[in-house]
Design an enzyme around this catalytic site. Structure first.
Site, mmCIF file in Angstrom:
data_model
loop_
_atom_site.group_PDB
_atom_site.id
_atom_site.type_symbol
_atom_site.label_atom_id
_atom_site.label_comp_id
_atom_site.label_asym_id
_atom_site.label_seq_id
_atom_site.Cartn_x
_atom_site.Cartn_y
_atom_site.Cartn_z
ATOM 1 N N LYS A 111 0.841 -1.216 0.000
ATOM 2 C CA LYS A 111 0.000 0.000 0.000
ATOM 3 C C LYS A 111 0.868 1.256 0.000
ATOM 4 C CE LYS A 111 -3.419 2.305 3.036
ATOM 5 N NZ LYS A 111 -2.695 3.303 3.815
ATOM 6 N N HIS B 131 -1.814 7.750 1.118
ATOM 7 C CA HIS B 131 -2.027 7.706 2.574
ATOM 8 C C HIS B 131 -3.016 8.795 2.991
ATOM 9 C CE1 HIS B 131 0.101 5.703 6.066
ATOM 10 N NE2 HIS B 131 -0.641 6.576 6.713
ATOM 11 N N ARG C 43 -1.548 12.262 3.531
ATOM 12 C CA ARG C 43 -0.955 12.548 4.848
ATOM 13 C C ARG C 43 0.558 12.415 4.855
ATOM 14 N NH1 ARG C 43 -4.942 12.166 8.929
ATOM 15 N NH2 ARG C 43 -3.811 10.953 10.480
ATOM 16 N N ASP D 126 -7.037 3.925 -2.677
ATOM 17 C CA ASP D 126 -7.649 4.792 -1.666
ATOM 18 C C ASP D 126 -7.069 6.176 -1.784
ATOM 19 O OD1 ASP D 126 -5.587 5.567 0.416
ATOM 20 O OD2 ASP D 126 -5.418 3.400 0.641
ATOM 21 N N ARG E 241 -14.845 10.385 -1.519
ATOM 22 C CA ARG E 241 -15.829 11.033 -0.646
ATOM 23 C C ARG E 241 -17.266 10.669 -0.989
ATOM 24 N NH1 ARG E 241 -11.940 11.170 1.710
ATOM 25 N NH2 ARG E 241 -10.623 12.919 2.289
#
Ligand code: FNR
Length: 364
Positions: free
Chosen positions: A247, A271, A274, A302, A306
């Site tokens: 990931k 992430h 982030r 990912d 939303r």
């Protein structure tokens, strides 16, 4: 009076309601992105620029939201991304997510720094849990943890590779957020102003990193994870008999090398914006990676999803399966388990109507 959960009609609603209930420190830990947050804006702008073409006069009355993932049928093409310290959103959050995963047969990512022991989560998730592994320090702890996950019955291991050093998220740093939790004067005021959250956490006991309470399992969230290499991956491949997912992939050459290294799937992700603020938008990287690895190699996605329409956009861009992150924690903070279920239904309905409006009956 309607409960807060009943006011969740979109992921924005969940975020807005969560912002009222959560201490600033916790809200900013969940919501914050790296640096000045340009990476998060870039990815959302890329999502918003993508369109889905309406198609008409096809019989789309019978629609199916399921997707295949590692040979099982998930009832939705989206699952739960691994997130550390979920119980900060509300006591019991990890197990609310696990029950959801069990009901919909979708993967529940269980973070290395989960706030509930990994053994308990897979039990409640009815086996639908994937263990997310962080390498840190010299890696000895990571390999022990992988062995522990194997013993607990995990069949899928997700190695997160985009945190060689913990990303700087100024909103979180300003509040002095750290794990294990420490409460200074600043946090005291913040908690006092959010009594509903504070009292519920007080009653449940301070949330903590629950995979590290036994001998030999230590984790320092701020410790460097920079020593992981391709050799680490190959050792992990040798010891892990189940599915191995990597990931945090945004580069085509890395994706090809991972395929060559024998991983079972890659997860295109930044992430949740982030880590590296200047990273390309994952939704832009996705089609490039899909075309490089070919149509049959499993690619998950990912970051920045939303809505159900966003899921369809990611599937159109090449994802076999997708994961929601922080929106689920906001739904829990806003309305507990009912809030989570409501947002899940919102995502499902959004996807179902987007399928109908684009003339499709399934994501397959
Ligand atoms: C995360 N994420 C994450 N990823 C991971 O591999 N291990 C972890 O422990 C965590 N912890 C974590 C905590 C919180 C509060 C958030 C919001 C995210 C990243 C997560 O798995 C996923 O990549 C993103 O959350 C997806 O983006 P969105 O949906 O949040 O925009």
């Amino acid at each position: 009076m309607l409960s807060a959960a009943a006011h969740i009609h979109s992921s924005d609603d969940a975020r807005r309601l969560a912002k009222r209930r959560l201490p600033w420190m916790v809200f900013d830990y969940i919501d914050g992105s790296a640096g000045g947050e340009a990476g998060a804006r870039r990815n959302r702008a890329a999502f918003e620029a993508l369109t889905l073409e309406p198609r008409i006069l096809r019989d789309v009355s019978s629609r199916n939201l399921s997707a295949d993932v590692f040979g099982t049928t998930a009832q939705r093409p989206f699952g739960i991304a691994p997130m550390g310290m979920c119980n900060l959103s509300a006591p019991g959050a990890d197990l609310m997510l696990a029950r959801l995963a069990a009901e919909f047969s979708v993967p529940h990512g269980v973070s290395t720094v989960a706030s509930t022991p990994l053994e308990r989560i897979i039990e409640v998730a009815g086996g639908h849990a994937w263990f997310q592994l962080y390498f840190s320090g010299d890696g000895a702890g990571a390999f022990k943890l992988a062995t522990r996950a194997k013993v607990a019955g995990y069949k899928t291991l997700v190695m997160t590779v985009d945190v060689p050093e913990v990303g700087r998220r100024p909103r979180e740093l300003r509040h002095g957020f750290k794990m294990p939790f420490s409460i200074g004067p600043r946090q005291f005021v913040d908690f006092a102003l959010h009594p509903r959250w504070s009292l519920s956490q007080l009653a449940a006991g301070k949330p903590d990193m629950a995979n590290f309470d036994m001998d030999g399992f230590d984790f320092d969230r701020t410790e460097s994870r920079a020593r992981a290499t391709w050799d680490t991956l190959s050792r992990l491949r040798d010891m892990w008999p189940g599915n191995l997912v990597v990931k945090g992939v945004l580069n085509v050459d890395d994706a090809l090398a991972l395929k060559g290294a024998g991983v079972d799937a890659i997860q295109v992700s930044s992430h949740g914006s982030r880590q590296l603020e200047s990273a390309p938008a994952p939704i832009d990287a996705l089609p490039l990676i899909r075309s490089a690895v070919g149509k049959d190699f499993p690619v998950f996605f990912d970051t920045g999803l939303r809505s159900g329409e966003d899921v369809l956009k990611a599937v159109r861009a090449g994802a076999d399966f997708t994961f929601f992150g922080r929106s689920l924690l906001f739904a829990i903070a806003a309305g507990g388990e009912e809030g989570l279920r409501n947002l899940w239904d919102v995502f499902s309905e959004e996807l179902s109507s987007a399928l109908a409006q684009t003339g499709r009956v399934s994501v397959k």
